[in-house]
Scaffold this motif. Sequence first.
Motif, mmCIF file in Angstrom:
data_model
loop_
_atom_site.group_PDB
_atom_site.id
_atom_site.type_symbol
_atom_site.label_atom_id
_atom_site.label_comp_id
_atom_site.label_asym_id
_atom_site.label_seq_id
_atom_site.Cartn_x
_atom_site.Cartn_y
_atom_site.Cartn_z
ATOM 1 N N LYS A 78 0.950 -1.313 -0.593
ATOM 2 C CA LYS A 78 0.007 -0.441 -0.269
ATOM 3 C C LYS A 78 0.825 1.297 -0.221
ATOM 4 C CE LYS A 78 -3.367 2.306 2.578
ATOM 5 N NZ LYS A 78 -4.180 2.414 4.413
ATOM 6 N N GLU A 79 2.043 0.949 0.628
ATOM 7 C CA GLU A 79 2.739 2.374 0.780
ATOM 8 C C GLU A 79 3.415 2.685 -0.343
ATOM 9 O OE1 GLU A 79 6.534 4.221 3.279
ATOM 10 O OE2 GLU A 79 5.898 1.841 3.004
ATOM 11 N N TYR A 81 2.360 1.355 -3.229
ATOM 12 C CA TYR A 81 1.332 1.918 -4.832
ATOM 13 C C TYR A 81 1.237 3.757 -3.894
ATOM 14 C CZ TYR A 81 -3.025 2.512 -6.736
ATOM 15 O OH TYR A 81 -3.937 3.777 -6.783
ATOM 16 N N GLU A 82 0.862 4.129 -2.781
ATOM 17 C CA GLU A 82 1.056 5.527 -3.133
ATOM 18 C C GLU A 82 2.092 6.556 -3.407
ATOM 19 O OE1 GLU A 82 -0.118 5.421 1.206
ATOM 20 O OE2 GLU A 82 -2.094 4.865 1.209
ATOM 21 N N GLN A 83 2.968 5.701 -3.219
ATOM 22 C CA GLN A 83 4.102 6.564 -3.403
ATOM 23 C C GLN A 83 4.360 6.431 -4.686
ATOM 24 O OE1 GLN A 83 7.612 4.646 -1.496
ATOM 25 N NE2 GLN A 83 7.737 5.512 0.054
ATOM 26 N N VAL A 85 1.649 6.849 -6.698
ATOM 27 C CA VAL A 85 0.396 7.705 -7.526
ATOM 28 C C VAL A 85 0.910 9.112 -7.239
ATOM 29 C CG1 VAL A 85 -2.008 8.075 -6.683
ATOM 30 C CG2 VAL A 85 -1.194 5.955 -6.692
ATOM 31 N N GLU A 86 1.096 9.193 -6.211
ATOM 32 C CA GLU A 86 1.874 10.376 -5.783
ATOM 33 C C GLU A 86 2.911 10.521 -7.070
ATOM 34 O OE1 GLU A 86 0.755 13.182 -3.705
ATOM 35 O OE2 GLU A 86 -0.821 11.613 -4.107
ATOM 36 N N LYS A 89 1.817 11.736 -10.029
ATOM 37 C CA LYS A 89 0.381 12.751 -10.361
ATOM 38 C C LYS A 89 1.319 13.852 -9.810
ATOM 39 C CE LYS A 89 -3.272 15.034 -7.713
ATOM 40 N NZ LYS A 89 -3.991 15.153 -6.299
#
Length: 200
Positions: A78-79, A81-83, A85-86, A89
């Motif tokens: 999850k971590e 993936y979030e990195q 995405v950021e 973005k």
Amino acid sequence: MSIDNIIKERRTVRSLKKDPIAMDKLASLLETASYAPFHSKDEPWRVITITSTEEKMHMLSAVLSSFERLGTLDGFTKEKYEQLVESYKAYFLDTPIHLIITSVLDGDAKKQFESKAATCAFIQNLQLAAWTEGIGVSWRTNSYNFDKEFQKEMCVPYNQTIVGVLHLGYPKVIPRVKVRAQPEVWTQSLSKLKNNKISS
């Protein structure tokens, strides 16, 4: 600046400034690029521009959805993936212009090959023209380029294929040149090839 210098000094630039690129400048670059050679009656390339925040966010969503469909993100925590995405973005929003370059695939295999080859020449022309204006270009062919669902989300017609996604901006950092092998490394005469074939 000579054409030799432009070709040799051009770089793929991935670190770009946020500074905007005027749309009339983009139009001029595209017009210059359109003088690439092509075999068909009409130009085989098509260009989709992504410049507004709304368009960039739509493309980002389409890219991430494609990654998930294709299993690109399998195994991501999850971590992580979030990195990702950021990071994506920030890149999509900060880069002034994104272009999806497609090729019309009408006719038989020969015509389709010619169409894609001409579109590649168009992209190279665009990169060279942009470089003369101090604009860097990154030409990418990621997994989502070949994803039919991504193509639909980005409004690419069924009879077109994505040849490249281009990201344009003024360079933050200009990479060093990659050392090229000398022509004699990858050039051989037909006579020599024939003799080697006979001797083997």
